[in-house]
Design a protein around this motif. Structure first.
Motif, PDB file in Angstrom:
ATOM      1  N   ILE A  88     102.398  31.431  94.788  1.00  0.00           N
ATOM      2  CA  ILE A  88     103.366  32.428  95.279  1.00  0.00           C
ATOM      3  C   ILE A  88     102.604  33.675  95.747  1.00  0.00           C
ATOM      4  N   TYR A  89     101.527  33.990  95.048  1.00  0.00           N
ATOM      5  CA  TYR A  89     100.700  35.149  95.406  1.00  0.00           C
ATOM      6  C   TYR A  89     100.088  34.962  96.794  1.00  0.00           C
ATOM      7  N   LYS A 129     102.821  35.207  99.422  1.00  0.00           N
ATOM      8  CA  LYS A 129     103.216  36.612  99.584  1.00  0.00           C
ATOM      9  C   LYS A 129     102.253  37.333 100.530  1.00  0.00           C
ATOM     10  N   THR A 130     100.959  37.064 100.347  1.00  0.00           N
ATOM     11  CA  THR A 130      99.944  37.711 101.180  1.00  0.00           C
ATOM     12  C   THR A 130     100.052  37.215 102.629  1.00  0.00           C
ATOM     13  N   PRO A 176     107.632  38.695  96.673  1.00  0.00           N
ATOM     14  CA  PRO A 176     107.317  37.547  95.811  1.00  0.00           C
ATOM     15  C   PRO A 176     108.524  36.991  95.053  1.00  0.00           C
ATOM     16  N   GLY A 177     109.467  37.861  94.745  1.00  0.00           N
ATOM     17  CA  GLY A 177     110.676  37.414  94.057  1.00  0.00           C
ATOM     18  C   GLY A 177     111.484  36.472  94.941  1.00  0.00           C
ATOM     19  N   ARG A 225     109.695  33.144  95.265  1.00  0.00           N
ATOM     20  CA  ARG A 225     109.897  32.324  94.061  1.00  0.00           C
ATOM     21  C   ARG A 225     111.258  31.636  94.095  1.00  0.00           C
ATOM     22  N   LEU A 232     111.657  27.618  94.026  1.00  0.00           N
ATOM     23  CA  LEU A 232     112.428  26.904  93.001  1.00  0.00           C
ATOM     24  C   LEU A 232     113.472  25.997  93.642  1.00  0.00           C
ATOM     25  N   THR A 254      97.953  24.327  87.669  1.00  0.00           N
ATOM     26  CA  THR A 254      98.008  25.720  87.212  1.00  0.00           C
ATOM     27  C   THR A 254      96.582  26.188  86.989  1.00  0.00           C
ATOM     28  N   MET A 292      94.639  36.050  86.061  1.00  0.00           N
ATOM     29  CA  MET A 292      96.036  35.776  86.408  1.00  0.00           C
ATOM     30  C   MET A 292      96.287  34.278  86.417  1.00  0.00           C
ATOM     31  N   THR A 293      97.345  33.843  85.744  1.00  0.00           N
ATOM     32  CA  THR A 293      97.707  32.427  85.756  1.00  0.00           C
ATOM     33  C   THR A 293      98.573  32.177  86.992  1.00  0.00           C
ATOM     34  N   LEU A 294      98.165  31.207  87.801  1.00  0.00           N
ATOM     35  CA  LEU A 294      98.882  30.943  89.055  1.00  0.00           C
ATOM     36  C   LEU A 294      99.201  29.462  89.216  1.00  0.00           C
ATOM     37  N   LYS A 295     100.451  29.175  89.565  1.00  0.00           N
ATOM     38  CA  LYS A 295     100.859  27.785  89.811  1.00  0.00           C
ATOM     39  C   LYS A 295     100.691  27.479  91.292  1.00  0.00           C
ATOM     40  N   TYR A 319     101.591  25.099  94.569  1.00  0.00           N
ATOM     41  CA  TYR A 319     102.659  24.229  95.077  1.00  0.00           C
ATOM     42  C   TYR A 319     102.205  23.553  96.362  1.00  0.00           C
TER      43      TYR A 319
END
Lengths: 108, 280
Positions: free
Chosen positions: A47-48, A51-52, A58-59, A62, A66, A79, A86-89, A91
């Motif tokens: 998502i990060y 976003k960039t 980012p909301g 997300r 979903l 992950t 930072m923990t990042l998933k 996709y």
């Protein structure tokens, strides 16, 4: 939903998925969701990252992610914890092409 | 969970990286963060108003009306007691900012929302209140200690006295400010205390530099604010400046400090884990 096997090097994603249920239509033809899907077809992203690249909230990303995952259009690959802790998933899109076979009308 | 292979090759992050990422997070999530702060203010006002009404009703029923105008020490202490529920609500909602920051960094979805503040409020309210009390007692101890030193030896140079005062305040408040970061991550006050001590012990340069920046930033806003409030005639423009500076300090600098602390905590912790793996 009909899945066709992938013939390319990228083993993670299918060549195409054919849908014949109307639930996916609203998600597939949503402009912002299409933008996200386009990026996820090319490579796996967080998502990060999205976003960039897309310069979206980012909301909001997300929420779309979903929904896309819920409809079976994308999936979570891994992950990862980056160098900032930072923990990042990650996709990825499920297929390179999405085909919808639907017909609507009144039987006479 | 997989570790990013790049992270093993990279050296530890610089202070600039922490400040930059903290600001980026603030720009992305200022709405839920400010929302939680407003929630803290609203609940404080509402709960305090209810407490004050109850206090006045009790006072009117149990003592003569004149006593209202001549508040004794005892009624003052009771009044403070009635203010505690409001203060707990305020501190717990402010503390939930730590939880929300932690959620952005560790949830995996780079996401938080205002609803989360209620989760952290429910989960850690008494921890946050306890930490806020420590924060307050830090100030109190610093003032009492300096008063004691001054009374003991009035000839004691004021510059040294001020240096001791600010050094103690700075070290103590840095420790207390960092405590909720590991508390929300570990979930236990005891573990959080151990972890904060260790992180501060092993990375004093990074932590103290960042907090020195914030300390100077806060002082540079708070001291002019103090002078504006006490030494100048109050005009509308001046009041607007005061309001603007206060809002800036409360709604921008404070959540930004929390975000940077959380980024720093996770980054250093991650780096230590990786170093541990490398050694093994």
């Amino acid at each position: 939903m009909v899945k066709k096997k992938n013939n390319t090097d990228d083993s993670k994603i299918l060549d195409e998925i054919i849908f014949n249920t109307p639930e996916v239509v609203s998600s597939l033809f949503h402009k912002k969701k299409q933008l996200i899907l386009e990026k996820l077809i090319i490579k796996e992203m967080t998502i990060y990252d999205l976003k960039t690249e897309l310069r979206m909230n980012p909301g909001e990303i997300r929420r779309h992610i979903l929904d896309l995952a819920d409809k079976g259009l994308i999936f979570q690959t891994k992950t990862v914890r980056n160098k900032m802790g930072m923990t990042l998933k990650y996709y990825r899109a499920k297929a390179k092409n999405y085909i919808v076979h639907l017909s609507w009308g009144v039987q006479t | 969970m997989k570790e990013d292979p790049d992270s093993v090759k990279q050296d530890s992050n610089s202070i600039k990286d922490y400040l930059k990422l903290g600001w980026e997070l603030y720009k992305d999530y200022y709405k839920p963060l400010i929302g939680a702060q407003l929630l803290a203010l609203i609940t404080f006002v509402c709960v305090s108003l209810i407490s004050i009404i109850i206090y006045i009703i009790i006072l009117l029923n149990f003592s003569p009306l004149e006593q209202l105008l001549n508040i004794t020490d005892l009624t003052g202490i009771i009044f403070l007691g009635f203010m505690i529920p409001g203060l707990i609500c305020f501190v717990a909602f402010i503390g939930s900012l730590y939880g929300m920051s932690n959620e952005i960094i560790s949830s995996g979805d780079y996401y938080t929302e205002l609803k989360s503040s209620f989760t952290y409020f429910y989960k850690f309210w008494w921890h946050y209140f306890l930490i806020a009390l420590c924060f307050f007692f830090g100030f109190l101890i610093a003032i009492l200690l300096t008063n004691y030193v001054m009374q003991l030896n009035p000839a004691f140079p004021r510059v040294i006295f001020l240096i001791i005062f600010f050094s103690f305040l700075f070290l103590f408040e840095t420790l207390v400010f960092l405590l909720p970061v590991s508390l929300t991550s570990t979930g236990s006050l005891k573990n959080a205390l151990n972890q904060t001590f260790n992180l501060l012990k092993h990375n004093p340069k990074v932590y103290l530099t960042i907090f020195a920046i914030f300390f100077i930033l806060s002082i540079s806003i708070d001291i002019p604010l103090y002078f504006l409030i006490f030494y100048f005639n109050k005009s509308i423009i001046l009041l607007l400046i005061i309001a603007l500076l206060s809002c800036m300090s409360f709604f921008i600098i404070f959540p930004y400090m929390i975000l940077v602390s959380t980024v720093m905590y996770h980054s250093i912790f991650n780096q230590e884990e990786l170093n541990g793996k490398k050694k093994k």
